[in-house]
Design a protein around this motif. Sequence first.
Motif, PDB file in Angstrom:
ATOM      1  N   LYS A 162       0.854  -1.136  -0.038  1.00  0.00           N
ATOM      2  CA  LYS A 162      -0.067  -0.125   0.084  1.00  0.00           C
ATOM      3  C   LYS A 162       0.898   1.175   0.139  1.00  0.00           C
ATOM      4  O   LYS A 162       1.703   1.521   0.710  1.00  0.00           O
ATOM      5  CB  LYS A 162      -0.947  -0.267   1.335  1.00  0.00           C
ATOM      6  N   ALA A 163       0.380   2.229  -0.678  1.00  0.00           N
ATOM      7  CA  ALA A 163       1.362   3.368  -0.908  1.00  0.00           C
ATOM      8  C   ALA A 163       1.697   4.022   0.355  1.00  0.00           C
ATOM      9  O   ALA A 163       2.605   4.724   0.616  1.00  0.00           O
ATOM     10  CB  ALA A 163       0.697   4.301  -2.170  1.00  0.00           C
ATOM     11  N   ASP A 164       0.678   4.494   1.059  1.00  0.00           N
ATOM     12  CA  ASP A 164       0.369   5.148   2.281  1.00  0.00           C
ATOM     13  C   ASP A 164       1.415   4.519   3.276  1.00  0.00           C
ATOM     14  O   ASP A 164       2.364   5.074   3.744  1.00  0.00           O
ATOM     15  CB  ASP A 164      -1.018   5.728   2.800  1.00  0.00           C
ATOM     16  N   ALA A 165       1.149   3.158   3.220  1.00  0.00           N
ATOM     17  CA  ALA A 165       2.115   2.557   4.427  1.00  0.00           C
ATOM     18  C   ALA A 165       3.683   2.506   3.850  1.00  0.00           C
ATOM     19  O   ALA A 165       4.268   2.626   4.630  1.00  0.00           O
ATOM     20  CB  ALA A 165       1.773   1.106   4.338  1.00  0.00           C
ATOM     21  N   LEU A 166       3.908   2.439   2.616  1.00  0.00           N
ATOM     22  CA  LEU A 166       5.362   2.399   2.068  1.00  0.00           C
ATOM     23  C   LEU A 166       5.885   3.929   2.364  1.00  0.00           C
ATOM     24  O   LEU A 166       7.048   3.966   2.679  1.00  0.00           O
ATOM     25  CB  LEU A 166       5.138   2.101   0.542  1.00  0.00           C
ATOM     26  N   LEU A 167       4.915   4.977   2.130  1.00  0.00           N
ATOM     27  CA  LEU A 167       5.647   6.444   2.249  1.00  0.00           C
ATOM     28  C   LEU A 167       5.915   6.413   3.774  1.00  0.00           C
ATOM     29  O   LEU A 167       7.140   7.182   4.116  1.00  0.00           O
ATOM     30  CB  LEU A 167       4.688   7.124   2.037  1.00  0.00           C
TER      31      LEU A 167
ATOM     32  N   ARG B  13       1.023   5.072  11.962  1.00  0.00           N
ATOM     33  CA  ARG B  13       0.080   4.242  11.094  1.00  0.00           C
ATOM     34  C   ARG B  13      -1.372   4.092  11.635  1.00  0.00           C
ATOM     35  O   ARG B  13      -2.362   3.844  11.195  1.00  0.00           O
ATOM     36  CB  ARG B  13       0.640   2.686  11.118  1.00  0.00           C
ATOM     37  N   ILE B  53       4.915   4.930  -5.850  1.00  0.00           N
ATOM     38  CA  ILE B  53       4.432   4.912  -4.500  1.00  0.00           C
ATOM     39  C   ILE B  53       3.992   6.228  -4.208  1.00  0.00           C
ATOM     40  O   ILE B  53       2.675   6.510  -3.606  1.00  0.00           O
ATOM     41  CB  ILE B  53       5.279   4.476  -3.448  1.00  0.00           C
ATOM     42  N   ASP B  57      -0.100   7.517  -3.831  1.00  0.00           N
ATOM     43  CA  ASP B  57      -0.817   8.187  -2.669  1.00  0.00           C
ATOM     44  C   ASP B  57      -1.187   9.734  -3.035  1.00  0.00           C
ATOM     45  O   ASP B  57      -2.229  10.007  -2.543  1.00  0.00           O
ATOM     46  CB  ASP B  57       0.446   8.284  -1.917  1.00  0.00           C
ATOM     47  N   VAL B  65      -5.306   0.463  -5.307  1.00  0.00           N
ATOM     48  CA  VAL B  65      -4.109  -0.198  -5.777  1.00  0.00           C
ATOM     49  C   VAL B  65      -2.887  -1.033  -5.093  1.00  0.00           C
ATOM     50  O   VAL B  65      -2.664  -0.535  -3.931  1.00  0.00           O
ATOM     51  CB  VAL B  65      -3.018   1.126  -6.449  1.00  0.00           C
ATOM     52  N   ILE B  67       0.600  -2.185  -5.022  1.00  0.00           N
ATOM     53  CA  ILE B  67       2.159  -2.091  -5.529  1.00  0.00           C
ATOM     54  C   ILE B  67       2.839  -3.173  -5.264  1.00  0.00           C
ATOM     55  O   ILE B  67       3.200  -3.643  -4.160  1.00  0.00           O
ATOM     56  CB  ILE B  67       2.446  -0.743  -5.326  1.00  0.00           C
TER      57      ILE B  67
END
Lengths: 185, 131
Positions: A162-167, B13, B53, B57, B65, B67
Motif C-alpha cells: 500500500k502506497a501510504d504504508a510504504l511512504l 500508522r 508509490i 498516494d 492499488v 504495488i
Amino acid sequence: MHYSVCDFLLDIVQNSIEAGSANIVLKILEENRLLEVYVEDNGKGMDKEELEKIRDPFYSDGQKHSKRKVGLGIPFLLHAVELAGGSCNIASKKGKGTIVSFSFPMDSIDSPPLGDLPGLFLSSMCFDGNYELSIYRRNKEADIDYVLHRSELLEIIGSFNKADALLDLKDFLVSQELASGEVVS
Amino acid sequence: MAKMTLEQLRKLREEKKGEMDKREVEGKNIQIIVGMGTCGIAAGAKQTFEEIIREVDANGLAAQVVIRQTGCMGLCHVEPTVEVVMPDMPDTIYGRVDGAIAKEIVVRHVLGKALLENHIYDRPAVDIVKQ
C-alpha cells in the motif's frame, strides 16, 4: 552496470529471495573508512561447481529464463571490488544457504558510492513472500546504529503493497540514518 | 525530522488507519508491478518504484492499488519495466519507465484509462512465456 553499493545489494537480496530463503541477514558496517557488507541466507545454496560458475558473466543456471545466457549480478560486484581494491568472498553449501561478504575502502576513488540505503531497505522488504529480513546497520563515526526486522515492520505498517504504508515506512527508514538527537527539516 | 522509533511509526500508522478504513474498497483490483531484476536495478527501477508509490498516494489511490515488485520480466533492453493490471484496460507492460513516465502511468493509465503508446512492450520476452 550498477552504480552504487545499494544497487549491488538489492540484486544480492533478490537472489536470496529467489533462492527460497526464509531468513536473510544483511549487515552494512562502516568503520575507519572501510565499508563492510555481509549477506547471509538460508536458500537453496550452491555446490562448488555452481559457485565457480557464478563468477562467469556468461553463465546462468537457466532456471528463471531458460534461454538467457548471462548472469550479471555477481560479476558486476566482483568487477567493482577488483577495481577499487576491496575484497569479496562468497561461501555456499548446497541445501544450506549462501554467504556473500565484501568490502570497499571508502577513500578509494574507484569505490562506488554507498547509495540510497533507505531505498534499498524499502525495496528489499517489498518482494512477495514470507521471508524474514534482518538488517544490521552501523556507522560509528556518524553515530548510526540500528537493527530492523521485516516481520516487525510489517506488523506495524500492515502491508508492503500500500502506497501510504510504504511512504510512512520510507520516512521511518530515512530517519534511521540520522544520528541520535539529530534533526533535519 | 528526527530519528523515529518503532512506537512512533506504529502511532503514525494507527492515526492513518482510521482514515484509510473509510476509503478502503472491497478487494483492491488494480496492480502495478515493477520489475526489479539485475537489469531493472541497473536502469533505475528503485527510483521508478518510489515514484509510483508517491504518485499513487498523491492521487488518493492507495485503497485501490496494490504495488508490487517482481524479478526480471524478460525485457532487459527496455528497463525499467512496469506492468499494470486493472479492469477495463488490457494488461500492459511498459518499458523505459523513468520517474516522469511512472507518474504518467498512474495519471493517464490508472486514472485516465488511456495507454501511453510510446512505452508499451505488451508481451513478455519469449523465454519467460509459460509453455
